[in-house]
Design a protein around this motif. Structure first.
Motif, PDB file in Angstrom:
ATOM      1  N   LEU A 198       0.836  -1.208   0.000  1.00  9.55           N
ATOM      2  CA  LEU A 198       0.000   0.000   0.000  1.00  9.55           C
ATOM      3  C   LEU A 198       0.866   1.252   0.000  1.00  9.55           C
ATOM      4  N   LEU A 199       1.926   1.237   0.785  1.00  7.69           N
ATOM      5  CA  LEU A 199       2.803   2.408   0.849  1.00  7.69           C
ATOM      6  C   LEU A 199       3.557   2.624  -0.461  1.00  7.69           C
ATOM      7  N   MET A 200       3.741   1.555  -1.235  1.00  9.34           N
ATOM      8  CA  MET A 200       4.403   1.678  -2.539  1.00  9.34           C
ATOM      9  C   MET A 200       3.422   2.033  -3.655  1.00  9.34           C
ATOM     10  N   GLY A 201       2.137   2.156  -3.307  1.00  5.85           N
ATOM     11  CA  GLY A 201       1.185   2.633  -4.310  1.00  5.85           C
ATOM     12  C   GLY A 201       0.061   1.694  -4.678  1.00  5.85           C
ATOM     13  N   ALA A 202      -0.011   0.510  -4.037  1.00  7.93           N
ATOM     14  CA  ALA A 202      -1.155  -0.370  -4.294  1.00  7.93           C
ATOM     15  C   ALA A 202      -2.438   0.352  -3.897  1.00  7.93           C
ATOM     16  N   ASP A 203      -3.495   0.086  -4.638  1.00  4.00           N
ATOM     17  CA  ASP A 203      -4.768   0.789  -4.426  1.00  4.00           C
ATOM     18  C   ASP A 203      -5.607   0.164  -3.315  1.00  4.00           C
ATOM     19  N   GLY A 204      -5.389  -1.132  -3.049  1.00  7.44           N
ATOM     20  CA  GLY A 204      -6.197  -1.802  -2.051  1.00  7.44           C
ATOM     21  C   GLY A 204      -5.605  -3.136  -1.669  1.00  7.44           C
ATOM     22  N   TRP A 205      -6.386  -3.897  -0.892  1.00  5.73           N
ATOM     23  CA  TRP A 205      -5.877  -5.107  -0.243  1.00  5.73           C
ATOM     24  C   TRP A 205      -6.961  -6.177  -0.269  1.00  5.73           C
ATOM     25  N   ILE A 206      -6.704  -7.259  -1.017  1.00  3.21           N
ATOM     26  CA  ILE A 206      -7.557  -8.449  -0.938  1.00  3.21           C
ATOM     27  C   ILE A 206      -7.012  -9.249   0.242  1.00  3.21           C
ATOM     28  N   ALA A 207      -7.750  -9.254   1.348  1.00  8.19           N
ATOM     29  CA  ALA A 207      -7.192  -9.685   2.623  1.00  8.19           C
ATOM     30  C   ALA A 207      -7.728 -11.031   3.070  1.00  8.19           C
ATOM     31  N   GLY A 208      -6.952 -11.706   3.950  1.00  9.09           N
ATOM     32  CA  GLY A 208      -7.325 -12.999   4.479  1.00  9.09           C
ATOM     33  C   GLY A 208      -7.719 -12.962   5.942  1.00  9.09           C
ATOM     34  N   LEU A 209      -6.804 -12.476   6.807  1.00  9.08           N
ATOM     35  CA  LEU A 209      -7.102 -12.438   8.241  1.00  9.08           C
ATOM     36  C   LEU A 209      -8.193 -11.439   8.578  1.00  9.08           C
ATOM     37  N   VAL A 210      -8.553 -10.602   7.610  1.00  7.07           N
ATOM     38  CA  VAL A 210      -9.707  -9.725   7.769  1.00  7.07           C
ATOM     39  C   VAL A 210     -10.958 -10.542   8.110  1.00  7.07           C
ATOM     40  N   CYS A 211     -10.992 -11.802   7.683  1.00  2.91           N
ATOM     41  CA  CYS A 211     -12.150 -12.666   7.956  1.00  2.91           C
ATOM     42  C   CYS A 211     -12.426 -12.748   9.454  1.00  2.91           C
ATOM     43  N   ALA A 212     -11.362 -12.717  10.263  1.00  3.42           N
ATOM     44  CA  ALA A 212     -11.498 -12.779  11.716  1.00  3.42           C
ATOM     45  C   ALA A 212     -11.298 -11.423  12.386  1.00  3.42           C
ATOM     46  N   PHE A 213     -10.534 -10.553  11.741  1.00  6.85           N
ATOM     47  CA  PHE A 213     -10.183  -9.251  12.330  1.00  6.85           C
ATOM     48  C   PHE A 213     -10.494  -8.118  11.344  1.00  6.85           C
ATOM     49  N   PRO A 214     -11.766  -7.906  11.040  1.00  9.96           N
ATOM     50  CA  PRO A 214     -12.099  -6.909  10.020  1.00  9.96           C
ATOM     51  C   PRO A 214     -11.737  -5.476  10.406  1.00  9.96           C
ATOM     52  N   LYS A 215     -11.986  -5.080  11.649  1.00 11.70           N
ATOM     53  CA  LYS A 215     -11.743  -3.681  12.026  1.00 11.70           C
ATOM     54  C   LYS A 215     -10.258  -3.335  11.980  1.00 11.70           C
ATOM     55  N   GLU A 216      -9.422  -4.224  12.494  1.00 11.90           N
ATOM     56  CA  GLU A 216      -7.988  -3.949  12.480  1.00 11.90           C
ATOM     57  C   GLU A 216      -7.460  -3.825  11.053  1.00 11.90           C
ATOM     58  N   THR A 217      -7.969  -4.668  10.163  1.00 19.03           N
ATOM     59  CA  THR A 217      -7.509  -4.644   8.769  1.00 19.03           C
ATOM     60  C   THR A 217      -7.891  -3.338   8.089  1.00 19.03           C
ATOM     61  N   VAL A 218      -9.143  -2.942   8.241  1.00 25.07           N
ATOM     62  CA  VAL A 218      -9.595  -1.688   7.617  1.00 25.07           C
ATOM     63  C   VAL A 218      -8.890  -0.492   8.255  1.00 25.07           C
TER      64      VAL A 218
END
Length: 308
Positions: A198-218
């Protein structure tokens, strides 16, 4: 029909009952937790979704159910992972009928296609659907790399819009930006390289652990986007041992155990996968327990959206 390729899009797990049928009730619990946390899209039927074990009917049910739950708040995408071009086209067209807003698409399964064959495969699907497509570029796990020269050809299809960048090479984010600017949006696909990407310019994140930790990921995504890098980094450093559960052959079992610990999932998997046992299970449980014990307090990250 287009998608704003940005933010956090969970590659959600598929929930199963003890009788090995779709557990749509727990599935809805998890999707609502993702929406409450502020995710920007939902991706169905990926590796984490145990796609290879799902029937076409189950994929259709999951798509329609998710579309119903999200009520157009965020786009719903489904993964295309097929062995033949014909089946991939049919899957894309069915997804469109079921209400999906976009596709995540892997190269051909089983047969290791060469560059020309891979390009033709993607183009054939793109030319037979109006849905926007994100190419899943993961040569580490799937053995086929979509190179920059291949993207040169693929981007002639207007609805090929994004890449899920999972090459594990951070500098690839810069190469893509240098070659294609904003024409090819970049969604980082490796949890343990997410903030760096993200810091290098990616627009977003297709995430995995977000399944259990959504708030921390966002929160990590929103903080870095608002320039509050130090705060994003502190959460990310706490998160890393958990994120490493995603870069493992048992990622499905690992993440489902984490979902149980946070109250938004069950550990039921579909055979041939089996729940973790013994030392393997103990290790994962210790990582999760430690993460929960030291879970960080989050700032009001949603209000940061107002300053973007």
């Amino acid at each position: 029909m287009s998608i704003e390729w940005k933010g956090v899009m969970p590659a959600v797990t598929t929930k199963f009952t003890n009788d090995d049928t779709l557990d749509l009730n727990m599935f809805e619990v998890n999707i609502k937790a993702q929406l409450e946390a502020g995710v920007h899209g939902i991706v169905l039927g990926g590796t984490l979704g145990e796609a290879s074990t799902l029937t076409n009917e189950e994929k259709s049910i999951l798509t329609q159910k998710t579309v119903d739950i999200v009520k157009s708040k965020v786009p719903v995408l489904i993964n295309i992972a097929e062995q033949t071009t014909k089946a991939a086209i049919e899957a894309a067209q069915k997804a469109e009928k079921d209400g999906a807003r976009g596709l995540m698409m892997l190269p051909p399964m089983r047969y290791k296609a060469d560059g020309r064959e891979t390009v033709e495969y993607f183009k054939a699907v793109a030319n037979n659907t109006s849905l926007p497509i994100m190419v899943y570029n993961n040569p580490v796990d799937y053995g086929i790399e979509v190179t920059l020269s291949m993207f040169d050809e693929l981007l002639k299809c207007g609805n090929i819009e994004a890449v899920k960048e999972s090459t594990r090479d951070i500098s690839n984010v810069t190469r893509i930006k240098n070659n294609f600017g904003d024409r090819l949006k970049i969604m980082t696909g490796v949890d343990t390289l997410a903030l760096e990407s993200l810091l290098m310019g990616a627009d977003g994140w297709i995430a995995g652990l977000v399944c259990a930790f959504p708030k921390e990921t966002v929160a990590i995504y929103e903080l870095q986007k608002a320039g509050r890098i130090k705060e994003a980094l502190e959460i990310y450093r706490w998160f890393l041992p958990l994120l490493e559960l995603d870069i493992n052959a048992k990622l499905v079992q690992n993440i489902k155990l984490a979902e149980v610990a946070t109250g938004i999932g069950t550990e039921n998997v579909r055979a041939p996968r089996l729940p973790l046992i013994g030392d393997e299970r103990s290790h994962v449980e210790q990582v999760i327990e430690s993460g929960l014990k030291n879970r960080p307090a989050l700032p009001d990250y949603k209000s940061l959206q107002l300053v973007h």
